[in-house]
Design a protein around this motif. Structure first.
Motif, PDB file in Angstrom:
ATOM      1  N   ASP A 280       0.864  -1.181   0.000  1.00 21.48           N
ATOM      2  CA  ASP A 280       0.000   0.000   0.000  1.00 21.48           C
ATOM      3  C   ASP A 280       0.902   1.232   0.000  1.00 21.48           C
ATOM      4  N   ALA A 281       0.911   1.955  -1.119  1.00 25.46           N
ATOM      5  CA  ALA A 281       1.817   3.095  -1.256  1.00 25.46           C
ATOM      6  C   ALA A 281       1.463   4.233  -0.305  1.00 25.46           C
ATOM      7  N   HIS A 282       0.226   4.303   0.178  1.00 31.65           N
ATOM      8  CA  HIS A 282      -0.175   5.368   1.102  1.00 31.65           C
ATOM      9  C   HIS A 282       0.383   5.148   2.497  1.00 31.65           C
ATOM     10  N   THR A 283       0.500   3.859   2.890  1.00 33.31           N
ATOM     11  CA  THR A 283       0.904   3.553   4.263  1.00 33.31           C
ATOM     12  C   THR A 283       2.239   2.833   4.376  1.00 33.31           C
ATOM     13  N   GLY A 284       2.675   2.184   3.292  1.00 32.74           N
ATOM     14  CA  GLY A 284       3.883   1.368   3.364  1.00 32.74           C
ATOM     15  C   GLY A 284       3.634  -0.011   3.945  1.00 32.74           C
ATOM     16  N   ASN A 285       2.376  -0.354   4.233  1.00 31.07           N
ATOM     17  CA  ASN A 285       2.040  -1.670   4.771  1.00 31.07           C
ATOM     18  C   ASN A 285       1.919  -2.696   3.654  1.00 31.07           C
ATOM     19  N   THR A 286       1.995  -3.963   4.020  1.00 30.30           N
ATOM     20  CA  THR A 286       1.965  -5.045   3.027  1.00 30.30           C
ATOM     21  C   THR A 286       0.983  -6.132   3.445  1.00 30.30           C
ATOM     22  N   ARG A 287       0.597  -6.948   2.455  1.00 28.52           N
ATOM     23  CA  ARG A 287      -0.175  -8.168   2.712  1.00 28.52           C
ATOM     24  C   ARG A 287       0.210  -9.191   1.649  1.00 28.52           C
ATOM     25  N   ALA A 288       0.113 -10.449   1.995  1.00 31.20           N
ATOM     26  CA  ALA A 288       0.423 -11.524   1.052  1.00 31.20           C
ATOM     27  C   ALA A 288      -0.829 -11.892   0.281  1.00 31.20           C
ATOM     28  N   VAL A 289      -0.818 -11.652  -1.020  1.00 29.53           N
ATOM     29  CA  VAL A 289      -1.940 -12.048  -1.874  1.00 29.53           C
ATOM     30  C   VAL A 289      -1.869 -13.546  -2.155  1.00 29.53           C
ATOM     31  N   VAL A 290      -0.660 -14.035  -2.428  1.00 29.55           N
ATOM     32  CA  VAL A 290      -0.401 -15.464  -2.582  1.00 29.55           C
ATOM     33  C   VAL A 290       0.653 -15.836  -1.552  1.00 29.55           C
ATOM     34  N   ASP A 291       0.432 -16.913  -0.833  1.00 23.97           N
ATOM     35  CA  ASP A 291       1.404 -17.370   0.161  1.00 23.97           C
ATOM     36  C   ASP A 291       1.418 -18.887   0.141  1.00 23.97           C
ATOM     37  N   GLU A 292       2.334 -19.457  -0.651  1.00 25.66           N
ATOM     38  CA  GLU A 292       2.422 -20.916  -0.777  1.00 25.66           C
ATOM     39  C   GLU A 292       3.639 -21.420  -0.016  1.00 25.66           C
ATOM     40  N   ARG A 293       3.432 -22.473   0.760  1.00 23.59           N
ATOM     41  CA  ARG A 293       4.512 -23.088   1.528  1.00 23.59           C
ATOM     42  C   ARG A 293       4.587 -24.567   1.186  1.00 23.59           C
ATOM     43  N   SER A 294       5.786 -25.119   1.315  1.00 26.48           N
ATOM     44  CA  SER A 294       5.985 -26.535   1.062  1.00 26.48           C
ATOM     45  C   SER A 294       6.905 -27.102   2.133  1.00 26.48           C
ATOM     46  N   SER A 295       6.613 -28.321   2.568  1.00 25.26           N
ATOM     47  CA  SER A 295       7.486 -28.985   3.536  1.00 25.26           C
ATOM     48  C   SER A 295       8.731 -29.532   2.865  1.00 25.26           C
ATOM     49  N   THR A 296       8.717 -29.599   1.526  1.00 26.08           N
ATOM     50  CA  THR A 296       9.904 -30.034   0.784  1.00 26.08           C
ATOM     51  C   THR A 296      10.454 -28.840   0.002  1.00 26.08           C
ATOM     52  N   PHE A 297      10.032 -28.660  -1.247  1.00 27.43           N
ATOM     53  CA  PHE A 297      10.546 -27.554  -2.040  1.00 27.43           C
ATOM     54  C   PHE A 297       9.499 -27.078  -3.018  1.00 27.43           C
ATOM     55  N   ILE A 298       9.629 -25.812  -3.414  1.00 33.76           N
ATOM     56  CA  ILE A 298       8.916 -25.246  -4.553  1.00 33.76           C
ATOM     57  C   ILE A 298       9.969 -25.009  -5.619  1.00 33.76           C
ATOM     58  N   TYR A 299       9.746 -25.544  -6.802  1.00 30.71           N
ATOM     59  CA  TYR A 299      10.757 -25.497  -7.862  1.00 30.71           C
ATOM     60  C   TYR A 299      10.825 -24.084  -8.417  1.00 30.71           C
ATOM     61  N   HIS A 300      11.871 -23.366  -8.033  1.00 33.00           N
ATOM     62  CA  HIS A 300      12.016 -21.940  -8.353  1.00 33.00           C
ATOM     63  C   HIS A 300      11.975 -21.677  -9.850  1.00 33.00           C
ATOM     64  N   ASP A 301      12.763 -22.426 -10.614  1.00 34.58           N
ATOM     65  CA  ASP A 301      12.882 -22.147 -12.048  1.00 34.58           C
ATOM     66  C   ASP A 301      11.633 -22.512 -12.832  1.00 34.58           C
ATOM     67  N   ARG A 302      10.719 -23.240 -12.220  1.00 36.49           N
ATOM     68  CA  ARG A 302       9.458 -23.578 -12.893  1.00 36.49           C
ATOM     69  C   ARG A 302       8.257 -22.911 -12.232  1.00 36.49           C
ATOM     70  N   GLN A 303       8.513 -21.879 -11.443  1.00 35.26           N
ATOM     71  CA  GLN A 303       7.422 -21.110 -10.865  1.00 35.26           C
ATOM     72  C   GLN A 303       6.990 -20.075 -11.891  1.00 35.26           C
ATOM     73  N   TYR A 304       6.012 -20.436 -12.697  1.00 37.15           N
ATOM     74  CA  TYR A 304       5.544 -19.564 -13.770  1.00 37.15           C
ATOM     75  C   TYR A 304       4.511 -18.579 -13.230  1.00 37.15           C
ATOM     76  N   THR A 305       4.692 -17.291 -13.557  1.00 31.42           N
ATOM     77  CA  THR A 305       3.688 -16.274 -13.236  1.00 31.42           C
ATOM     78  C   THR A 305       3.491 -15.380 -14.447  1.00 31.42           C
ATOM     79  N   TYR A 306       2.236 -14.978 -14.668  1.00 31.36           N
ATOM     80  CA  TYR A 306       1.911 -14.091 -15.790  1.00 31.36           C
ATOM     81  C   TYR A 306       0.774 -13.171 -15.350  1.00 31.36           C
ATOM     82  N   TYR A 307       0.957 -11.880 -15.607  1.00 28.26           N
ATOM     83  CA  TYR A 307      -0.024 -10.871 -15.224  1.00 28.26           C
ATOM     84  C   TYR A 307      -0.679 -10.322 -16.496  1.00 28.26           C
ATOM     85  N   PRO A 308      -1.859 -10.818 -16.855  1.00 32.06           N
ATOM     86  CA  PRO A 308      -2.512 -10.355 -18.094  1.00 32.06           C
ATOM     87  C   PRO A 308      -2.702  -8.840 -18.086  1.00 32.06           C
TER      88      PRO A 308
END
Length: 726
Positions: A280-308
């Protein structure tokens, strides 16, 4: 009749007479003269099978109106034909060179071959220095951020604590020109690794080469996120953690139609948490829109994101439900919905059409009964409806699209079925025409060579299918038993058994010497389920051996000529590590190995690869699985050849030397080959020759050719390298 045909004929005659040719099978142990003849035969096969496949691909040159295209075909007689195709009907006709020249000139004049310029702002500014309303220009001086009003030259100084060592940078304007956002950077200089080039021409001393190289546990450059409001003329620290991974500052994306909020992506070091964080640019506060956790691993190089563009949506991939699938996220509400679902894997996203709200993607494992590693192409809507398969035929597909995307050319094959190329309509995958069916050269067909066989067996759990391929001697005798060589590469970053047509390979060349040569994708490799992949987590030393061993034993149950008492393996890079690990941790099964340029100790190799699979922080499990400790080196019972290139820039050469040191201290014998000037490779022609000789000595108990005496000429093309190494 070819020799292999005679053998098979004799085999079936024996069965017809009621005589089992498999009773009392004898191990294949050739004499010296026989093995020399086999080396000579393998060299002949290498030659006869070169350039074996014709009409296997279509490289289309489209007309400017996309109504037609032409392509060249190299023919077996050495000539080239040119084919013209009408896109709508698929009608083909031959072209002459004059017509080709005229079409090429026309396409160039129309600009079809021009490259689009890349618009980039200065390195320290993302999107440019000038504000969207054209009223301000931002700049950096001595590590600090300033903005100058273009109308009157008024200057705003946002920071004063920046330095050349710890500057502000990666600055981006808000859409309404009221804010700047960016980072203060705390750079880290990576430590050096070294190697010595021992045989540089015109020198009399070894030449030291040093370069930065980040190893597991090494620190990263860190970034603190700031806001710079024009009206407040100051810097406001955003209420979020310091970004300490990976090495680049995350991109900042402002919300569509809203100049108050922006998001950035954050991977936590250790690869177990991925977030899309909103500021939030007015306050400098943050929130997690996506928050994924894994007990093993999340494959960094295959974490695809696209913002239409023009939306507040995010398309991303996740394995949170056990398979890699696509999800649609509402960036305002945080609501996430699956786009694809099922026990199959999204392999790659090819294109997102924001206007039509459609996604073009590849996947494997959707078709029951087919090799799950085969890649097929699909289209689906953002809402998960209207799933359309564009490449229906069984096989591994490779696609190229026309410039507008209205058509595509689809080439598909399997490891042992020749490629077929078709022209298809993109909107529904409808076949327009068969363009080409590949053919084999006469010399290949006369050689007696055959493509590898596909073999499937159950893995360690007795349920999961494990896929691999088998190459056997072209003149094999089913009444004999042949030793097994496994071409191993168990790097968790991918799967590695080839899926497209393989007429001939180093595996077959080795098989001609008298081996059954196999390649397998065991558990711990990628492109299957998350649980399949998770086997590698903090467990690189596993390398899928329980699956591989069970697979080879199943192969021997089907084919009694497979000798599971004589099994060797070879590999490069991660495959080198797998080879040595097999001899240390699975000595009951693997008896001999040739390992080239291996990453034998995960603490010595590159950071990004090893922390992804072994985790962070670096713990005792790293040492426990190392091949370079005396405790593990004591476990060596089999025969080992280590090959290292002294100029390896991928895996530091000392990785191999540390293994040698541990083996020496453990009182073990082994062979060691250091190749001057060689980089990250399987050893090149000389290394491949030494590999053959090593396995012939230790598994076939034969003396290989005397190369020094000229018993056979040295072949610089021996085994033709086919595999790429990470």
């Amino acid at each position: 009749m070819h020799q292999s045909q005679k053998i098979r004929y004799t085999f079936w005659i024996a069965l017809w007479l009621g005589i089992s040719p498999l009773m009392g099978q004898t191990p294949f142990y050739p004499s010296h003269d026989e093995i020399v003849a086999r080396y000579r035969h393998a060299a002949m096969m290498d030659s006869l099978t070169r350039n074996a496949v014709f009409k296997s691909t279509v490289t289309a040159h489209w007309s400017s109106d996309e109504q037609s295209f032409w392509y060249p075909n190299l023919l077996p007689d050495g000539t080239t034909e040119y084919v013209h195709v009408v896109a709508k009907t698929g009608k083909k006709r031959p072209l002459n060179k004059a017509e080709i020249a005229a079409m090429t000139v026309a396409n160039k004049a129309d600009g079809q071959e021009r490259r689009q310029p890349q618009q980039r702002g200065p390195a320290d500014f993302r999107g440019g220095r000038v504000s969207p309303d054209k009223q301000w220009e931002a700049y950096l001086a001595n590590g600090n951020l300033f903005a100058k009003r273009l109308s009157d030259g008024d200057i705003v100084q946002f920071t004063s604590d920046g330095t050349r060592e710890n500057p502000y940078g990666a600055i981006a304007w808000s859409p309404d020109s009221k804010y700047l956002a960016g980072y203060r950077t705390y750079p880290v200089q990576d430590s050096l690794v070294h190697f010595v080039l021992s045989a540089v021409p015109k020198t009399t001393r070894g030449q030291l080469v040093s370069r930065p190289y980040k190893q597991p546990g090494d620190p990263f450059t860190t970034y603190d996120l700031f806001l710079f409001p024009l009206d407040k003329r100051t810097a406001i620290r955003v209420a979020t953690e310091t970004i300490d991974f990976p090495s680049a500052a995350p991109l900042l994306r402002w919300r569509h139609g809203d100049a108050r909020h922006f998001t950035y992506e954050k991977f936590d070091r250790g690869h177990q948490r991925f977030r899309v964080i909103e500021v939030d640019a007015h306050t400098g506060n943050t929130r997690a829109v996506v928050d994924e956790r894994s007990s093993t691993f999340i494959y960094h190089d295959r974490q695809y994101t696209y913002y239409p563009k023009g939306s507040n949506l995010l398309i991303r991939t996740s394995e949170k439900n056990g398979w890699r699938h696509l999800y649609l996220v509402d960036l305002i509400t945080g609501i996430e919905k699956p786009i694809t679902r099922g026990e199959w894997v999204v392999r790659d996203v090819i294109e997102v059409d924001a206007e039509k709200k459609q996604i073009l993607f590849t996947a494997g494992g959707m078709n029951a009964g087919e090799d799950p590693y085969h890649v097929h192409y699909y289209r689906i809507g953002f809402d998960g409806n209207q799933l359309t398969e564009l490449t229906p035929e069984p096989g591994h597909h490779s696609v190229t699209f026309s410039p507008s995307g209205a058509y595509f050319i689809d080439t598909y094959s399997t490891v042992n079925k020749l490629p077929v190329t078709k022209l298809r309509r993109s909107k529904d995958g409808k076949e327009v025409a068969v363009l080409e069916k590949a053919v084999l050269s006469d010399s290949y067909q006369q050689s007696g060579a055959t493509p590898p066989e596909v073999f499937v067996a159950k893995g360690r759990d007795g349920i999961t299918d494990i896929w691999g391929i088998v190459s056997k001697p072209s003149d094999y005798d089913p009444s004999k038993k042949y030793p097994v060589l496994e071409n191993i590469y168990a790097g968790p970053h991918d799967s590695f058994v080839p899926k497209s047509f393989v007429p001939y390979s180093e595996m077959q060349s080795l098989a001609e010497l008298g081996f059954i040569v196999v390649m397998i994708d065991g558990m711990g490799t990628a492109n299957r389920s998350k649980s399949f992949h998770d086997v590698c987590w903090q467990n690189i030393a596993d390398a899928g051996y329980p699956d591989r061993i069970r697979w080879i034993k199943a192969l021997a149950e089907k084919y009694p000529f497979v000798d599971t008492t004589r099994v060797g393996l070879y590999g490069t890079s991660a495959g080198g590590q797998n080879t040595v690990s097999a001899l240390l941790f699975q000595p009951h099964f693997y008896k001999a190995g040739v390992a080239a340029n291996g990453c034998y100790d995960n603490r010595v190799d590159k950071q990004w690869w090893n922390e992804q699979w072994m985790g962070y922080p670096v713990g005792k499990h790293y040492e426990a699985q190392s091949c370079a400790t005396v405790a593990n080196a004591r476990k060596l019972n089999g025969k080992l050849l280590l090959i290292v290139g002294e100029a390896d820039t991928n895996v530091p050469p000392e990785s191999s030397h540390r293994v040698a040191d541990a083996l020496i201290k453990a009182g073990k014998t082994f062979d060691f080959l250091s190749i001057p000037g060689m980089g990250h490779s399987d050893g090149g022609p000389f290394g491949r020759m030494k590999k053959r000789d090593f396995f012939v000595r230790h598994l076939l108990k034969a003396e290989p050719p005397d190369w020094n005496a000229g018993e056979l000429p040295y072949n610089p093309n021996i085994g033709r390298e086919r595999w790429s190494f990470q």
